[in-house]
Motif scaffolding. Structure first.
Motif, mmCIF file in Angstrom:
data_model
loop_
_atom_site.group_PDB
_atom_site.id
_atom_site.type_symbol
_atom_site.label_atom_id
_atom_site.label_comp_id
_atom_site.label_asym_id
_atom_site.label_seq_id
_atom_site.Cartn_x
_atom_site.Cartn_y
_atom_site.Cartn_z
ATOM 1 N N ARG A 262 7.830 -12.149 -14.939
ATOM 2 C CA ARG A 262 6.480 -12.715 -14.763
ATOM 3 C C ARG A 262 5.891 -12.279 -13.426
ATOM 4 O O ARG A 262 4.684 -11.993 -13.336
ATOM 5 N N VAL A 263 6.722 -12.214 -12.393
ATOM 6 C CA VAL A 263 6.243 -11.720 -11.092
ATOM 7 C C VAL A 263 5.825 -10.261 -11.223
ATOM 8 O O VAL A 263 4.769 -9.844 -10.722
ATOM 9 N N ASP A 264 6.628 -9.473 -11.901
ATOM 10 C CA ASP A 264 6.318 -8.053 -12.083
ATOM 11 C C ASP A 264 5.033 -7.845 -12.872
ATOM 12 O O ASP A 264 4.351 -6.829 -12.712
ATOM 13 N N SER A 265 4.705 -8.808 -13.745
ATOM 14 C CA SER A 265 3.493 -8.675 -14.548
ATOM 15 C C SER A 265 2.233 -9.082 -13.782
ATOM 16 O O SER A 265 1.131 -8.969 -14.315
ATOM 17 N N GLY A 266 2.397 -9.545 -12.535
ATOM 18 C CA GLY A 266 1.235 -9.848 -11.704
ATOM 19 C C GLY A 266 1.109 -11.273 -11.229
ATOM 20 O O GLY A 266 0.250 -11.585 -10.389
ATOM 21 N N GLN A 267 1.942 -12.179 -11.741
ATOM 22 C CA GLN A 267 1.872 -13.566 -11.277
ATOM 23 C C GLN A 267 2.508 -13.676 -9.899
ATOM 24 O O GLN A 267 3.465 -12.975 -9.571
ATOM 25 N N SER A 268 1.994 -14.592 -9.079
ATOM 26 C CA SER A 268 2.566 -14.799 -7.755
ATOM 27 C C SER A 268 3.892 -15.541 -7.876
ATOM 28 O O SER A 268 4.128 -16.287 -8.838
ATOM 29 N N ILE A 269 4.757 -15.347 -6.875
ATOM 30 C CA ILE A 269 6.049 -16.035 -6.896
ATOM 31 C C ILE A 269 5.828 -17.544 -6.854
ATOM 32 O O ILE A 269 6.544 -18.303 -7.514
ATOM 33 N N GLY A 270 4.819 -17.992 -6.110
ATOM 34 C CA GLY A 270 4.534 -19.416 -6.042
ATOM 35 C C GLY A 270 4.187 -19.997 -7.402
ATOM 36 O O GLY A 270 4.653 -21.081 -7.767
ATOM 37 N N THR A 271 3.367 -19.271 -8.163
ATOM 38 C CA THR A 271 2.998 -19.733 -9.506
ATOM 39 C C THR A 271 4.214 -19.779 -10.415
ATOM 40 O O THR A 271 4.414 -20.744 -11.160
ATOM 41 N N VAL A 272 5.045 -18.752 -10.355
ATOM 42 C CA VAL A 272 6.239 -18.697 -11.198
ATOM 43 C C VAL A 272 7.205 -19.820 -10.834
ATOM 44 O O VAL A 272 7.740 -20.511 -11.710
ATOM 45 N N LEU A 273 7.422 -20.035 -9.543
ATOM 46 C CA LEU A 273 8.339 -21.090 -9.116
ATOM 47 C C LEU A 273 7.813 -22.473 -9.484
ATOM 48 O O LEU A 273 8.596 -23.404 -9.680
#
Length: 333
Positions: A262-273
């Motif tokens: 998901r991070v690689d697809s453009g989402q921020s790490i904060g959003t993913v976490l």
């Protein structure tokens, strides 16, 4: 061709030799990986991993590898994970070949948009199959776990299957690892099935063992060499079995892979976490340190170690400690 849900199992269990490319997409990445593993087993193939970065730099690699004959004569399955739209030139070259020796799969850990070029390609091109996996309803999730249990030689009640689903947080790959552990303990197999008793899940399930067994792997993945060294001394002194520690590390990797995608697809790490509810503190320390490609490499090495520990007389504490220290040094770079 895009497959309807009812046709997925039969298609993957009896692969059509004319199909060269399988695309697994959707927000339920654990089911996508389970589908890919099912195909790998049906083909009795060797997994040959590649990356988006490699295919971007050399789009002809996939076709060249698919057209080549295995050195040892066995079937191969070319494996692209995590994948994205960038693989389209490589996949196009693969399907343009007059003939191929090995098919390829790609796993995209997100729902594809209607204008996705790779989805349109897989949906419409002969020789390609697309399976989109979204989170299962509770009833379907229980049915899937009952089927996985049968595949391991375990007969589960629906209530016990529901418990396994809950403890695995709906992750079918994690549930499968749990069922494999229960089957090993019960000496079950498809040719000698047995009933799974709730006492086995009480003794061996995630809630019972996860905290103690996951700590060494979490320290390694977080790059904490100092605490890991102390933990390995404790493991040696306590004579704790290495296999549960290895499997806890596998579970953590299975959790991390879709998050990193998901991070690689453009989402921020904060959003993913923000979507993580289990072991959030550990995941927060680990996730920024690892790329998708490195996580895939670690998964292969951990699976290899598990096989060695189970099948060969490798000193378990030494082999496990060596791998964990290597991971910790890699995480600290």
């Amino acid at each position: 061709m895009k497959l309807a849900a009812g046709r997925v199992a039969a298609t993957l269990d009896r692969p059509d030799p004319s199909v060269r490319f399988y695309l697994f997409s959707g927000s339920d990445s654990s089911t996508s990986r389970l589908h890919a593993q099912r195909l790998l087993g049906a083909l009795k193939a060797e997994k040959v991993a590649t990356s988006v970065a490699q295919l971007k730099s050399d789009p002809a690699w996939l076709a060249d590898e698919a057209a080549s004959i295995s050195m040892f004569g066995g079937q191969r399955l070319l494996w692209i994970e995590p994948a994205g739209e960038d693989i389209l030139p490589a996949v196009t070259a693969l399907l343009d070949l007059p003939s191929a020796e090995a098919p390829a799969i790609a796993i995209i850990a997100s729902t594809l948009r209607k204008d996705s070029k790779i989805a349109k390609f897989a949906d419409s091109r002969p020789g390609a199959i697309h399976v989109a996996s979204e989170p299962l309803a509770a009833r379907d999730l229980v049915a899937a776990i009952l089927e996985l249990g049968r595949g391991e030689g375990l007969r589960l009640t629906p209530q016990l299957a529901e418990r396994v689903a809950e403890e695995a947080a709906g992750d079918l790959m994690l549930a499968r690892l749990e069922l494999q552990k229960f089957a090993l303990y019960a000496d079950a197999a498809p040719d000698r099935p047995c009933d799974l008793d709730e006492s086995v899940v009480d003794a061996l399930g995630i809630d019972q063992a996860e905290t103690d067994h996951s700590r060494p792997g979490d320290l390694a993945l977080a790059g904490d060499l100092h605490q890991l060294g102390a933990e390995l001394v404790l493991l040696e002194a306590s004579a704790i079995d290495a296999i549960p520690v290895v499997r806890a590390l596998q579970r953590r990797l299975l959790m991390l892979v879709p998050l990193r995608a998901r991070v690689d697809s453009g989402q921020s790490i904060g959003t993913v976490l923000g979507s993580v509810w289990r072991d959030k503190a550990a995941v927060t320390r680990i996730l920024p340190r690892w790329t998708s490609a490195r996580l895939a490499e670690v998964m292969v090495r951990v699976q290899k170690l598990e096989r060695e520990l189970m099948l060969r007389p490798v000193p378990p504490s030494a082999a496990l400690g060596e791998l964990l220290m290597q991971l910790a040094r890699a995480a600290g770079r």
